[in-house]
Design a protein around this motif. Structure first.
Motif, mmCIF file in Angstrom:
data_model
loop_
_atom_site.group_PDB
_atom_site.id
_atom_site.type_symbol
_atom_site.label_atom_id
_atom_site.label_comp_id
_atom_site.label_asym_id
_atom_site.label_seq_id
_atom_site.Cartn_x
_atom_site.Cartn_y
_atom_site.Cartn_z
ATOM 1 N N THR A 18 4.266 10.997 0.661
ATOM 2 C CA THR A 18 5.198 10.245 -0.014
ATOM 3 C C THR A 18 6.380 10.995 -1.214
ATOM 4 O O THR A 18 5.547 11.521 -2.202
ATOM 5 C CB THR A 18 4.823 8.909 -0.830
ATOM 6 O OG1 THR A 18 4.096 8.224 0.049
ATOM 7 C CG2 THR A 18 5.914 8.169 -1.328
ATOM 8 N N ASP A 20 7.997 12.267 -4.491
ATOM 9 C CA ASP A 20 7.674 12.005 -6.163
ATOM 10 C C ASP A 20 6.554 11.120 -6.174
ATOM 11 O O ASP A 20 6.434 10.214 -7.134
ATOM 12 C CB ASP A 20 8.905 11.303 -6.672
ATOM 13 C CG ASP A 20 10.249 12.456 -6.525
ATOM 14 O OD1 ASP A 20 9.839 13.490 -6.412
ATOM 15 O OD2 ASP A 20 11.386 11.774 -6.227
ATOM 16 N N SER A 21 5.251 11.449 -5.497
ATOM 17 C CA SER A 21 4.060 10.453 -5.506
ATOM 18 C C SER A 21 2.895 11.485 -5.830
ATOM 19 O O SER A 21 2.807 12.617 -5.365
ATOM 20 C CB SER A 21 3.960 9.570 -4.445
ATOM 21 O OG SER A 21 3.018 8.810 -4.326
ATOM 22 N N SER A 22 1.861 10.754 -6.406
ATOM 23 C CA SER A 22 0.712 11.692 -6.473
ATOM 24 C C SER A 22 -0.172 11.308 -5.172
ATOM 25 O O SER A 22 -1.313 11.728 -5.079
ATOM 26 C CB SER A 22 -0.173 11.060 -7.657
ATOM 27 O OG SER A 22 0.491 11.391 -8.846
ATOM 28 N N GLU A 23 0.327 10.162 -4.414
ATOM 29 C CA GLU A 23 -0.269 9.783 -3.063
ATOM 30 C C GLU A 23 -0.097 10.745 -2.114
ATOM 31 O O GLU A 23 1.237 10.882 -1.855
ATOM 32 C CB GLU A 23 0.026 8.459 -2.763
ATOM 33 C CG GLU A 23 -0.899 7.938 -1.721
ATOM 34 C CD GLU A 23 -0.508 6.382 -1.529
ATOM 35 O OE1 GLU A 23 -1.023 6.052 -0.322
ATOM 36 O OE2 GLU A 23 0.168 5.950 -2.164
ATOM 37 N N CYS A 43 -6.085 5.103 0.853
ATOM 38 C CA CYS A 43 -4.902 5.984 0.437
ATOM 39 C C CYS A 43 -5.567 7.332 -0.195
ATOM 40 O O CYS A 43 -6.732 7.223 -0.765
ATOM 41 C CB CYS A 43 -4.547 5.216 -1.051
ATOM 42 S SG CYS A 43 -3.769 3.676 -0.790
ATOM 43 N N SER A 45 -5.396 10.780 -2.347
ATOM 44 C CA SER A 45 -4.627 11.248 -3.618
ATOM 45 C C SER A 45 -4.236 12.975 -3.333
ATOM 46 O O SER A 45 -5.035 13.530 -2.679
ATOM 47 C CB SER A 45 -5.463 11.434 -4.755
ATOM 48 O OG SER A 45 -4.883 11.813 -5.959
ATOM 49 N N HIS A 119 -1.472 5.302 -11.404
ATOM 50 C CA HIS A 119 -0.244 5.939 -11.787
ATOM 51 C C HIS A 119 -0.771 7.565 -11.772
ATOM 52 O O HIS A 119 -0.186 8.305 -11.307
ATOM 53 C CB HIS A 119 0.649 5.626 -13.049
ATOM 54 C CG HIS A 119 1.262 4.370 -12.954
ATOM 55 N ND1 HIS A 119 0.384 3.214 -13.611
ATOM 56 C CD2 HIS A 119 2.281 3.859 -12.226
ATOM 57 C CE1 HIS A 119 1.384 2.194 -13.547
ATOM 58 N NE2 HIS A 119 2.465 2.596 -12.667
ATOM 59 N N GLY A 123 0.099 7.286 -7.866
ATOM 60 C CA GLY A 123 1.227 6.480 -7.921
ATOM 61 C C GLY A 123 2.473 7.473 -8.196
ATOM 62 O O GLY A 123 2.479 8.768 -7.855
ATOM 63 N N THR A 124 3.609 7.088 -8.301
ATOM 64 C CA THR A 124 4.651 7.787 -8.514
ATOM 65 C C THR A 124 5.065 8.842 -9.893
ATOM 66 O O THR A 124 4.292 8.196 -10.979
ATOM 67 C CB THR A 124 6.271 7.125 -8.497
ATOM 68 O OG1 THR A 124 6.273 5.894 -9.366
ATOM 69 C CG2 THR A 124 6.165 6.430 -7.115
#
Length: 125
Positions: A18, A20-23, A43, A45, A119, A123-124
């Motif tokens: 995704t 701009d995400s840390s996922e 999920c 990371s 986050h 998250g983003t």
């Protein structure tokens, strides 16, 4: 993904990287393959080998304990997902902890009022 598909005897959907995400991505075990009829979302990371297992979606319940108490998540299904991730070298973070405050360094978006571990690791930014 192949491990979860084998363990749940079904095809699992994936989302990856995704923006701009840390996922890094998600694997979804469909509801039809679970004992309680609720999908399981894993999920992953981008930071290390961290993973989160939740019923339906992250934040749909206060955590896996809450989802089990409400009858949405079977303990055996949760154990199956946790075992698959552990065997693949992932550290599974309890969803109950992921919403705790995070006060370390981050590049969070301005609209985020309270940084959480979600986050930081999923998250983003």
């Amino acid at each position: 993904m192949a491990r979860l598909e084998g363990d749940f005897a079904t095809r699992c959907d994936t989302e990856q990287d995704t923006q701009d995400s840390s996922e890094y991505g998600r694997v979804t075990v469909p509801a039809e393959a679970t004992v309680r009829g609720t999908r399981i979302v894993v999920c992953v990371s981008k930071f290390g080998s961290l993973a989160l297992v939740c019923a339906d979606n992250p934040g749909a319940y206060f955590g896996t304990d809450d989802a089990r108490a409400e009858g949405a998540l079977d303990a055996g299904d949760l154990a199956k997902a946790d075992r698959a991730l552990a065997d693949l070298g992932y550290a599974v973070i309890p969803e109950e902890l992921i919403e705790d405050d995070y006060d370390g360094p981050s590049r969070l978006l301005e609209h985020i009022q309270r940084a959480s571990w979600w986050h930081r690791f999923f998250g983003t930014f």
